[in-house]
Design a protein around this motif. Sequence first.
Motif, PDB file in Angstrom:
ATOM      1  N   ILE A 222       0.862  -1.185   0.000  1.00  0.00           N
ATOM      2  CA  ILE A 222       0.000   0.000   0.000  1.00  0.00           C
ATOM      3  C   ILE A 222       0.896   1.233   0.000  1.00  0.00           C
ATOM      4  O   ILE A 222       1.837   1.341   0.799  1.00  0.00           O
ATOM      5  CB  ILE A 222      -0.923   0.022   1.245  1.00  0.00           C
ATOM      6  N   LEU A 227      -3.631   0.270  -3.319  1.00  0.00           N
ATOM      7  CA  LEU A 227      -3.207  -1.120  -3.128  1.00  0.00           C
ATOM      8  C   LEU A 227      -2.577  -1.657  -4.418  1.00  0.00           C
ATOM      9  O   LEU A 227      -3.167  -1.532  -5.495  1.00  0.00           O
ATOM     10  CB  LEU A 227      -4.439  -1.960  -2.758  1.00  0.00           C
ATOM     11  N   THR A 243      -9.058 -10.389  -1.105  1.00  0.00           N
ATOM     12  CA  THR A 243      -8.504  -9.118  -0.638  1.00  0.00           C
ATOM     13  C   THR A 243      -8.818  -7.995  -1.620  1.00  0.00           C
ATOM     14  O   THR A 243      -9.166  -6.877  -1.208  1.00  0.00           O
ATOM     15  CB  THR A 243      -6.979  -9.253  -0.448  1.00  0.00           C
ATOM     16  N   ALA A 247     -10.887  -4.698  -0.663  1.00  0.00           N
ATOM     17  CA  ALA A 247     -10.322  -3.368  -0.884  1.00  0.00           C
ATOM     18  C   ALA A 247     -11.309  -2.494  -1.664  1.00  0.00           C
ATOM     19  O   ALA A 247     -11.497  -1.314  -1.357  1.00  0.00           O
ATOM     20  CB  ALA A 247      -8.992  -3.488  -1.628  1.00  0.00           C
ATOM     21  N   MET A 252     -10.720   1.377  -1.629  1.00  0.00           N
ATOM     22  CA  MET A 252      -9.296   1.571  -1.953  1.00  0.00           C
ATOM     23  C   MET A 252      -9.078   1.447  -3.455  1.00  0.00           C
ATOM     24  O   MET A 252      -9.541   0.489  -4.066  1.00  0.00           O
ATOM     25  CB  MET A 252      -8.436   0.490  -1.280  1.00  0.00           C
ATOM     26  N   ILE A 254      -7.101   0.213  -6.633  1.00  0.00           N
ATOM     27  CA  ILE A 254      -6.358  -1.053  -6.798  1.00  0.00           C
ATOM     28  C   ILE A 254      -5.534  -1.020  -8.073  1.00  0.00           C
ATOM     29  O   ILE A 254      -6.054  -0.669  -9.137  1.00  0.00           O
ATOM     30  CB  ILE A 254      -7.361  -2.228  -6.868  1.00  0.00           C
ATOM     31  N   LEU A 303      -8.257  -4.417   6.518  1.00  0.00           N
ATOM     32  CA  LEU A 303      -8.531  -5.531   5.588  1.00  0.00           C
ATOM     33  C   LEU A 303      -8.504  -6.874   6.331  1.00  0.00           C
ATOM     34  O   LEU A 303      -9.352  -7.737   6.112  1.00  0.00           O
ATOM     35  CB  LEU A 303      -7.511  -5.535   4.443  1.00  0.00           C
TER      36      LEU A 303
END
Lengths: 328, 328
Positions: A222, A227, A243, A247, A252, A254, A303
């Motif tokens: 991160i 991510l 995951t 995320a 988040m 990615i 997470l």
Amino acid sequence: MSIIQAQHIMLNDPAHVRVAYEPKYSHGSAFINGTYVDLDNAAIPMSDLGFTQADACYDVVSVSKGYFFRLEDHLERFESACTKFQLTNPYTKKQTTEILTNLVKQAGAKEAYVWWAVTRGFMPDGGDRINPNAYENRFYAFVVPYVFISNDEQRARGIDLLVSKQFIRIPPEAVDPTAKNFHWMDLKLSLFEANTANKEWSVLCDASGYLTEAPGSNIFLIKDGVLYTPDSGCLEGITRKTTLELAKEIGMPIHVERVHVEQLLNADEAFLTSTAGGIMPINTVDDTVLGGKAGPGELTTQLHNLYWTKRWDGWLGTAVDYSTPANV
Amino acid sequence: MSIIQAQHIMLNDPAHVRVAYEPKYSHGSAFINGTYVDLDNAAIPMSDLGFTQADACYDVVSVSKGYFFRLEDHLERFESACTKFQLTNPYTKKQTTEILTNLVKQAGAKEAYVWWAVTRGFMPDGGDRINPNAYENRFYAFVVPYVFISNDEQRARGIDLLVSKQFIRIPPEAVDPTAKNFHWMDLKLSLFEANTANKEWSVLCDASGYLTEAPGSNIFLIKDGVLYTPDSGCLEGITRKTTLELAKEIGMPIHVERVHVEQLLNADEAFLTSTAGGIMPINTVDDTVLGGKAGPGELTTQLHNLYWTKRWDGWLGTAVDYSTPANV
């Protein structure tokens, strides 16, 4: 909720207690080409090419609180691995599920590590060894009580990771890493290298310094709230997939792409993912403390806890009915 | 003497007849971590990491006319492989020799394929899996009657070889090929690729198109009377070493160096070498007939016949005394 609190839930909840099983299954249960046995008596023929030539594919699914997690995803990935290696599972997905369920019941494990493989089998007589159809492929499986590859204490403080200097990961052009396989020597020796360097786990790069995977696990980092995880050279882990979904859920951004090792050394946070360990925070890489602060990062912790909270709510789970005996 | 004549010597000579053995050893004999058994009952524990993670090294020596060939060289190479993989053979070289000799006697084989391995053994309890000293390594061996990986007919007319287009060999930076190991998936799948292309065997290059090795064998080519074989990316085969010595003996110039696949396609002659096949002439590479003439090349035939003639004279041989029973 910190990771330590999550661990307390896991350790104290009666939902995790092992259910009744015969003492001979205390170490686990196994299935060998048609027969159910206890793990201590589970053996494979010495001349099975799964042994002498690592000629096999396998998969691992976990059970927690009596629920398989994403079993269908694992079964699909396994069938795909068979195809990639020109192996044929003698059992259908439904039959495979029955076998694995029976093994979990026999072992009485509500927290379980469930392993299965198809091997090439014996060398066919005569010159037909170059014809994949000349082989009779064999199916093996075992179930053992779940042990985290990264224990509670390690996950609570974060793993000290070494980037291997001595080994690169076997490249996809040689052996396809998306087909889960027995080719572990690079991974194993990198772990010993980590041990020598007083680290706890290792990660391997490709020949150009791009991250691939860690032994039995995928790597994530991160940076500035984004991510990153490698898009190739690694297993398409089910915990990795999970995951990425989590995320997304928490908003988040990615990036699944080539990720250079330098990005890992400059990351704010990092973690490994594995069926045998869930989400495993990284504390240091080589001698760099990630984010300048010891311990799991904030987003990693989020997470990690979301993963276990959702799993224990039965998310994508398949219940094992322990009230009926194994059908063996 | 042509290769066919050499084969006739091999097939008809009473020195090759199998000596007395119990019927239960008809398929071969085996040794499992301290116990002698017949091959049909030889099994390894399912959770030995030699199986689940190809975490092992091995070697193969052949017996012909009742003589081991270059046994000491094989034992030394095996010890070196153990060191490279941080494995420890629980037996000394002398003890290993005794075990292998007992197995040959039990199998009654005067022509034998003798295989042995040391595996990592079981996963140690707790987190000590990254410490090689935490494992108890295990020794396995088996002996089966010798079967040529390239049969008489193939060797007499030469093998039709495919250069793999789909796979490169696992690079030394990932897994050291000079330590004989179970990592065979690239090799196996290249054989299936050869089968699909109606060829009989395959050879793999590295990522830059340089020759490495063929499944279970080294590759040589001859151009303008000069012998070429790769210097790296491959096992340091004992038959390879022997061939280099024989070439020297007959005055052939030798180049052990990087060899590009284009050189193979333009070669006058080529052959594979293997403990499980001796010197195996190549007829075609892809669709190119080497030297513009079908069948084994002249110098290849000379080396092939010299190899067997010298071996059958007892050169570098260790006699097995079949008159005394196996000490098991």
